[in-house]
Design a protein around this motif. Sequence first.
Motif, PDB file in Angstrom:
ATOM      1  N   LEU A 138       0.828  -1.200   0.000  1.00  0.00           N
ATOM      2  CA  LEU A 138       0.000   0.000   0.000  1.00  0.00           C
ATOM      3  C   LEU A 138       0.868   1.259   0.000  1.00  0.00           C
ATOM      4  CD1 LEU A 138      -2.966   0.726   0.049  1.00  0.00           C
ATOM      5  CD2 LEU A 138      -2.827   0.923   2.505  1.00  0.00           C
ATOM      6  N   PRO A 141       3.528   1.551  -3.211  1.00  0.00           N
ATOM      7  CA  PRO A 141       2.856   1.969  -4.465  1.00  0.00           C
ATOM      8  C   PRO A 141       2.242   3.367  -4.397  1.00  0.00           C
ATOM      9  CG  PRO A 141       2.108  -0.207  -3.802  1.00  0.00           C
ATOM     10  CD  PRO A 141       2.961   0.307  -2.683  1.00  0.00           C
ATOM     11  N   LEU A 142       1.650   3.711  -3.223  1.00  0.00           N
ATOM     12  CA  LEU A 142       1.011   5.027  -3.102  1.00  0.00           C
ATOM     13  C   LEU A 142       2.049   6.150  -3.126  1.00  0.00           C
ATOM     14  CD1 LEU A 142      -1.776   4.577  -0.409  1.00  0.00           C
ATOM     15  CD2 LEU A 142      -2.079   5.291  -2.755  1.00  0.00           C
ATOM     16  N   GLY A 222      -0.041   8.107  -5.816  1.00  0.00           N
ATOM     17  CA  GLY A 222      -0.062   7.257  -7.011  1.00  0.00           C
ATOM     18  C   GLY A 222      -1.430   7.162  -7.648  1.00  0.00           C
ATOM     19  N   PHE A 223      -2.107   8.322  -7.829  1.00  0.00           N
ATOM     20  CA  PHE A 223      -3.462   8.279  -8.365  1.00  0.00           C
ATOM     21  C   PHE A 223      -3.508   7.733  -9.783  1.00  0.00           C
ATOM     22  CE2 PHE A 223      -6.312  10.168  -5.380  1.00  0.00           C
ATOM     23  CZ  PHE A 223      -5.466  10.796  -4.500  1.00  0.00           C
ATOM     24  N   ARG A 224      -4.567   6.958 -10.041  1.00  0.00           N
ATOM     25  CA  ARG A 224      -4.815   6.480 -11.396  1.00  0.00           C
ATOM     26  C   ARG A 224      -5.858   7.379 -12.046  1.00  0.00           C
ATOM     27  NH1 ARG A 224      -4.499   0.918 -12.864  1.00  0.00           N
ATOM     28  NH2 ARG A 224      -6.377   1.311 -14.036  1.00  0.00           N
ATOM     29  N   GLY A 225      -6.043   7.144 -13.351  1.00  0.00           N
ATOM     30  CA  GLY A 225      -7.174   7.794 -14.019  1.00  0.00           C
ATOM     31  C   GLY A 225      -6.942   9.262 -14.287  1.00  0.00           C
ATOM     32  N   LYS A 226      -8.058   9.986 -14.379  1.00  0.00           N
ATOM     33  CA  LYS A 226      -8.057  11.383 -14.846  1.00  0.00           C
ATOM     34  C   LYS A 226      -7.064  12.263 -14.087  1.00  0.00           C
ATOM     35  CE  LYS A 226     -12.826  11.628 -16.172  1.00  0.00           C
ATOM     36  NZ  LYS A 226     -14.073  12.006 -15.555  1.00  0.00           N
ATOM     37  N   ASN A 227      -7.067  12.149 -12.745  1.00  0.00           N
ATOM     38  CA  ASN A 227      -6.227  13.029 -11.932  1.00  0.00           C
ATOM     39  C   ASN A 227      -4.760  12.940 -12.298  1.00  0.00           C
ATOM     40  OD1 ASN A 227      -8.434  13.760 -10.669  1.00  0.00           O
ATOM     41  ND2 ASN A 227      -7.979  12.841  -8.681  1.00  0.00           N
TER      42      ASN A 227
ATOM     43  N   PRO B  81      -6.301   4.811  -4.243  1.00  0.00           N
ATOM     44  CA  PRO B  81      -6.367   5.523  -5.522  1.00  0.00           C
ATOM     45  C   PRO B  81      -5.416   4.982  -6.601  1.00  0.00           C
ATOM     46  CG  PRO B  81      -5.161   6.804  -3.922  1.00  0.00           C
ATOM     47  CD  PRO B  81      -5.660   5.605  -3.198  1.00  0.00           C
ATOM     48  N   HIS B  82      -4.439   4.138  -6.199  1.00  0.00           N
ATOM     49  CA  HIS B  82      -3.536   3.622  -7.230  1.00  0.00           C
ATOM     50  C   HIS B  82      -4.096   2.380  -7.906  1.00  0.00           C
ATOM     51  CE1 HIS B  82      -2.697   1.304  -3.663  1.00  0.00           C
ATOM     52  NE2 HIS B  82      -1.906   0.475  -4.316  1.00  0.00           N
ATOM     53  N   GLU B 121     -12.567   3.781 -12.838  1.00  0.00           N
ATOM     54  CA  GLU B 121     -11.490   4.322 -12.014  1.00  0.00           C
ATOM     55  C   GLU B 121     -12.123   4.853 -10.731  1.00  0.00           C
ATOM     56  OE1 GLU B 121      -8.381   4.116 -12.521  1.00  0.00           O
ATOM     57  OE2 GLU B 121      -8.347   3.482 -14.605  1.00  0.00           O
TER      58      GLU B 121
END
Lengths: 230, 341
Positions: A138, A141-142, A222-227, B81-82, B121
């Motif tokens: 956690l 990766p974050l 480690g945000f995914r997607g749009k952000n 969020p990852h 997502e």
Amino acid sequence: MLETDFTALLLTVKLAIITSVLLVIICFPIAWLLANYKGRFKPYFEAIIALPLVLPPTLLGFYLLVAFSPNTLLGEVWHNLTGHQLAFSFSGIILGSLIYSLPFVMQPLLVGFNQVNSQYNNAAIALGFSTSKRFFFLLIPLLKSTILSAFSLGFAHTLGEFGLVLMIGGNIPGETQVVSIALYDHVEALNYQAAHELSLILFAISFICLVLLFKFNRSNLGFRGKNASN
Amino acid sequence: MLQININLALKHFVLDVQFEVEQGIIVGVFGPSGAGKSSLLAAISGVSAGQSVTNRQQNIANLAPDKRGMSLQLQACPLFPHLDVLGNLSFACKHRPKNNNQLALNETVSLLGISDLLNREVSSLSGGEQQRIVFARTLLLGQNIILLDEPFSALDWVKKQRLLWAIKYLAKNKNITFIMVSHSLKELSYCADKMLQLKQGKMTRFGDTEIISQQINNEQGTTHFSFLNFQQPRRLSEHNLTKVSLIDSQQVLYINQFDEKSSYKICVNANDISVSLKLERNSSCINTLQCILVSFQRQQYEVLLFLDVDGQSLLCSLNPLAWQQLGVTTGQTLYAHLHAI
């Protein structure tokens, strides 16, 4: 560009890479422990870590030079292990850089851990994830982009090192002569043409480093997607 | 059997709670903000300092949260969020403890009706969608004791019903104990077997939900409500309604919104009912039930009627003037008109 300048540039980049890699490895677990430590000595630990920010490099250099002397425990152990002395060696300036750039790597990691703790780690503790699972699956990766920005800040800061290296490393081409010292040499010798060339290169490398740093910082955590792509 | 004995000094009061529950029971924790509900869950789960908690005769008070065999879903429990939605759910399956109840991913997804969200997502989900996924992730950790802190606050009643039904289903079929904090009496009355009321850290009431929720309603003067159980739902698509029959009864109801995957149970607010002595044929109200007035309670600004509909109880709240005008006594047959169901 002079050959000695090229050697100095390579040496500087090597120093910056080794320093920032070692610092990330050293600081990551320390930042985690410190972020979770709630005791009364916390401000003291934080102050020790931040000291290199405020102390003059010459002060750090002076005491490192004293510590590197073969008469001290550190100097003696190092000499027995490697057969060389620490002062005026590449290993010596790495050790100096580690201390000099420590706060620049530690601070972003501390901020990252505090942010992840309040938002995600506490929730994961409550859900019942074990410490090792949280750390490896956690937190790492974050904090991927935080690690990258800590690395690039440490790298960029080591590039600009001058006073400390001059005191503990001297000015030995190929061993301790970094770009900032080579530049100083050119100015002293009134060779402005060479000084301009070297400055331009140093300027370009530092600029690229900082651009990359702000790019990593933008995609906070480690945000995914749009952000992440914004 | 889970035995809780907590005496913990908090900032403004002492949290003092003792109760025990059998495995597979749903306990609802009700109380105003700042009554110590979340602190109670934190103490049980081990997130806050060690307290006397015994599970199956084994004292677990000194164990770390991950060794207690329970999961606490905090009120602010974010998705990671990852990872995407499916990633979050798989994360729970992959890293859950070995000795869990092995609840399967597919089973959980269909139970909660979240299959359409799996490839999204996390950042694109609405508040309500996030809560459904967070709940699914908590279930997939597979613990046999699950503590929930306001888990469905962002969901509307129809969606909430399905998740509350899932809790009932899991408690009954997988023998999972749930302790759920909520400030919605209706939500807790819908699914909890036992209810616990907290006030300033003290446990003021603990017992069967039906009794406790009635007492709380009386005490707080809030809108009373009751539940009617039904069976055989039939969709009338031309009218956009679902026709259902009451349990052990010939009487029928027409429901506006109905989710197949929720309890066959409908919540009726006491002030959404009007009563008459005669069956009115020419009325716009499509839901009229024949019932008997069992008893009534006069309160300051309302009269509460306890009605019996073929063995099920129904609560109706009337204004004192309306009650006077009606002029009925206990034992008399009435017709209850149900609005807004």
